[in-house]
Design a protein around this motif. Structure first.
Motif, PDB file in Angstrom:
ATOM      1  N   THR A   3       0.833  -1.460  -0.304  1.00  0.00           N
ATOM      2  CA  THR A   3      -0.302  -0.017  -0.068  1.00  0.00           C
ATOM      3  C   THR A   3       0.857   1.488   0.430  1.00  0.00           C
ATOM      4  O   THR A   3       1.870   1.267   0.973  1.00  0.00           O
ATOM      5  N   TYR A   4       0.947   1.988  -0.672  1.00  0.00           N
ATOM      6  CA  TYR A   4       1.029   3.596  -0.575  1.00  0.00           C
ATOM      7  C   TYR A   4       1.055   4.471  -0.265  1.00  0.00           C
ATOM      8  O   TYR A   4      -0.266   4.877  -0.954  1.00  0.00           O
ATOM      9  N   VAL A   5       1.165   4.699   0.277  1.00  0.00           N
ATOM     10  CA  VAL A   5       0.310   6.057   1.136  1.00  0.00           C
ATOM     11  C   VAL A   5       1.454   7.981   0.506  1.00  0.00           C
ATOM     12  O   VAL A   5       2.259   7.834   1.012  1.00  0.00           O
ATOM     13  N   LEU A   6       0.534   8.428  -0.084  1.00  0.00           N
ATOM     14  CA  LEU A   6       1.238   9.348  -1.165  1.00  0.00           C
ATOM     15  C   LEU A   6       1.179  10.874  -0.222  1.00  0.00           C
ATOM     16  O   LEU A   6      -0.167  11.111  -0.379  1.00  0.00           O
ATOM     17  N   ILE A   7       1.766  11.412   0.300  1.00  0.00           N
ATOM     18  CA  ILE A   7       1.215  12.365   0.935  1.00  0.00           C
ATOM     19  C   ILE A   7       2.149  13.637  -0.245  1.00  0.00           C
ATOM     20  O   ILE A   7       3.228  14.015   0.027  1.00  0.00           O
ATOM     21  N   HIS A   8       1.238  14.947  -0.564  1.00  0.00           N
ATOM     22  CA  HIS A   8       1.164  15.924  -1.245  1.00  0.00           C
ATOM     23  C   HIS A   8       1.707  16.867  -0.341  1.00  0.00           C
ATOM     24  O   HIS A   8       1.419  17.038   0.932  1.00  0.00           O
ATOM     25  N   GLY A   9       2.258  17.941  -1.519  1.00  0.00           N
ATOM     26  CA  GLY A   9       3.214  18.981  -0.483  1.00  0.00           C
ATOM     27  C   GLY A   9       2.241  19.999  -0.395  1.00  0.00           C
ATOM     28  O   GLY A   9       0.940  19.909  -0.749  1.00  0.00           O
ATOM     29  N   ALA A  10       2.646  21.733  -0.471  1.00  0.00           N
ATOM     30  CA  ALA A  10       1.839  22.671  -0.299  1.00  0.00           C
ATOM     31  C   ALA A  10       1.014  22.276  -1.939  1.00  0.00           C
ATOM     32  O   ALA A  10       1.446  22.096  -3.425  1.00  0.00           O
ATOM     33  N   GLY A  11      -0.204  22.457  -2.073  1.00  0.00           N
ATOM     34  CA  GLY A  11      -1.161  22.454  -3.320  1.00  0.00           C
ATOM     35  C   GLY A  11      -1.960  21.083  -2.997  1.00  0.00           C
ATOM     36  O   GLY A  11      -2.436  21.174  -1.925  1.00  0.00           O
ATOM     37  N   ASP A  12      -2.884  20.364  -3.782  1.00  0.00           N
ATOM     38  CA  ASP A  12      -3.212  19.152  -3.899  1.00  0.00           C
ATOM     39  C   ASP A  12      -2.847  17.471  -4.014  1.00  0.00           C
ATOM     40  O   ASP A  12      -1.613  17.599  -4.631  1.00  0.00           O
ATOM     41  N   SER A  13      -3.828  16.829  -3.910  1.00  0.00           N
ATOM     42  CA  SER A  13      -4.011  15.621  -4.466  1.00  0.00           C
ATOM     43  C   SER A  13      -3.221  15.356  -5.421  1.00  0.00           C
ATOM     44  O   SER A  13      -3.013  14.065  -6.063  1.00  0.00           O
ATOM     45  N   SER A  14      -3.936  16.446  -6.215  1.00  0.00           N
ATOM     46  CA  SER A  14      -4.055  15.740  -7.889  1.00  0.00           C
ATOM     47  C   SER A  14      -2.415  15.311  -8.219  1.00  0.00           C
ATOM     48  O   SER A  14      -1.798  15.882  -9.212  1.00  0.00           O
ATOM     49  N   TYR A  15      -2.090  16.435  -7.217  1.00  0.00           N
ATOM     50  CA  TYR A  15       0.043  16.659  -7.662  1.00  0.00           C
ATOM     51  C   TYR A  15       0.711  14.929  -8.063  1.00  0.00           C
ATOM     52  O   TYR A  15       1.213  14.927  -8.961  1.00  0.00           O
ATOM     53  N   TRP A  16      -0.614  13.812  -8.240  1.00  0.00           N
ATOM     54  CA  TRP A  16       0.215  12.408  -7.712  1.00  0.00           C
ATOM     55  C   TRP A  16      -0.806  11.275  -8.386  1.00  0.00           C
ATOM     56  O   TRP A  16      -1.244  10.349  -8.798  1.00  0.00           O
ATOM     57  N   SER A  17      -2.112  12.729  -9.808  1.00  0.00           N
ATOM     58  CA  SER A  17      -2.512  12.072 -10.880  1.00  0.00           C
ATOM     59  C   SER A  17      -2.049  10.529 -11.367  1.00  0.00           C
ATOM     60  O   SER A  17      -2.100  10.194 -11.774  1.00  0.00           O
ATOM     61  N   LEU A  18      -0.593  11.404 -12.328  1.00  0.00           N
ATOM     62  CA  LEU A  18       0.122  10.158 -13.122  1.00  0.00           C
ATOM     63  C   LEU A  18       0.691   9.140 -12.484  1.00  0.00           C
ATOM     64  O   LEU A  18       0.794   8.245 -13.551  1.00  0.00           O
TER      65      LEU A  18
END
Length: 225
Positions: A3-18
């Protein structure tokens, strides 16, 4: 399956969309929560949001981008993560606030020195600093969205741990990062984590500019556990 838990920085979770579909295509579960924006949330609210999103999942690999470096170790202090990967991330010290981190580490001076070495103007510019190596269509989509507001308390709450959590930690810096330049990050990681960072090509936003390369690196870390 991890299970990969992806924590975004300033901005939002769409950073991880790709990155999310790439990890899922390789058979993994992925959690990429949106961090709260209300002013009172701060570090505790961010950590609570990530832990709630994880739920009862196991075999956790926590990945933190940029400002997410303040939240990820707190998550790892509360859940049994197998690995923490800091990606072009801020590395906090005990009692330090995210607002003080910039002066404490000399990050702005490092950014200005890198701009001078590159022959660029010293003024901060979103496209030049962050999106210089992101494909134009992806950069256009990312910058067209309404910017998520950061919690005001995020900048003022002291980082509460007395020491780094007992979790295997890797740091992956980006050699072409104009915001956190590589020489600066090498020093910060050495001084604060006592490890030598790994390196990849790309600027500050590798999840947008090189998502497959980034996933390859994450998967190599997982395979080595």
């Amino acid at each position: 399956m991890a299970t990969y838990v992806l924590i975004h920085g300033a901005g939002d979770s769409s950073y991880w969309s790709l990155v999310v579909p790439e990890l899922r295509a390789r058979g993994h579960d992925v959690v990429a929560p949106e961090l709260p924006s209300d002013d009172a949330a701060g570090l505790s609210g961010y950590t609570d949001a990530v832990v709630a999103a994880i739920g009862d999942r196991t075999d956790l690999i926590v990945v933190a981008q940029s400002l997410g470096g303040f939240t990820a170790p707190l998550v790892c202090d509360r859940v049994p993560a197998r690995l923490l990967v800091m990606l072009a991330a801020m590395v906090p010290s005990p009692g330090e606030t995210a607002g003080d981190w910039w002066d404490n580490t000399g990050s702005e001076q490092a950014r200005l020195e890198q701009a001078e070495r590159d022959g660029r103007p010293p003024e901060f510019d979103l496209m030049t600093t962050f999106f210089h190596d992101v494909p134009p269509e992806i950069a256009a989509e990312a910058t067209s969205r309404e910017q998520r507001a950061e919690s005001a308390a995020m900048w003022t709450q002291p980082w509460p741990l007395d020491a780094w959590p007992e979790v295997p930690t890797r740091f992956l810096l980006c050699r072409d990062d104009r915001f956190f330049p590589a020489p600066f990050m090498r020093r910060v990681v050495r001084d604060r984590l006592g490890i030598t960072p790994d390196e990849m090509d790309g600027g500050h936003l590798p999840a947008l500019s090189r998502p497959k390369d980034l996933v390859d690196r994450l998967e190599a870390y997982r395979a080595a556990l």
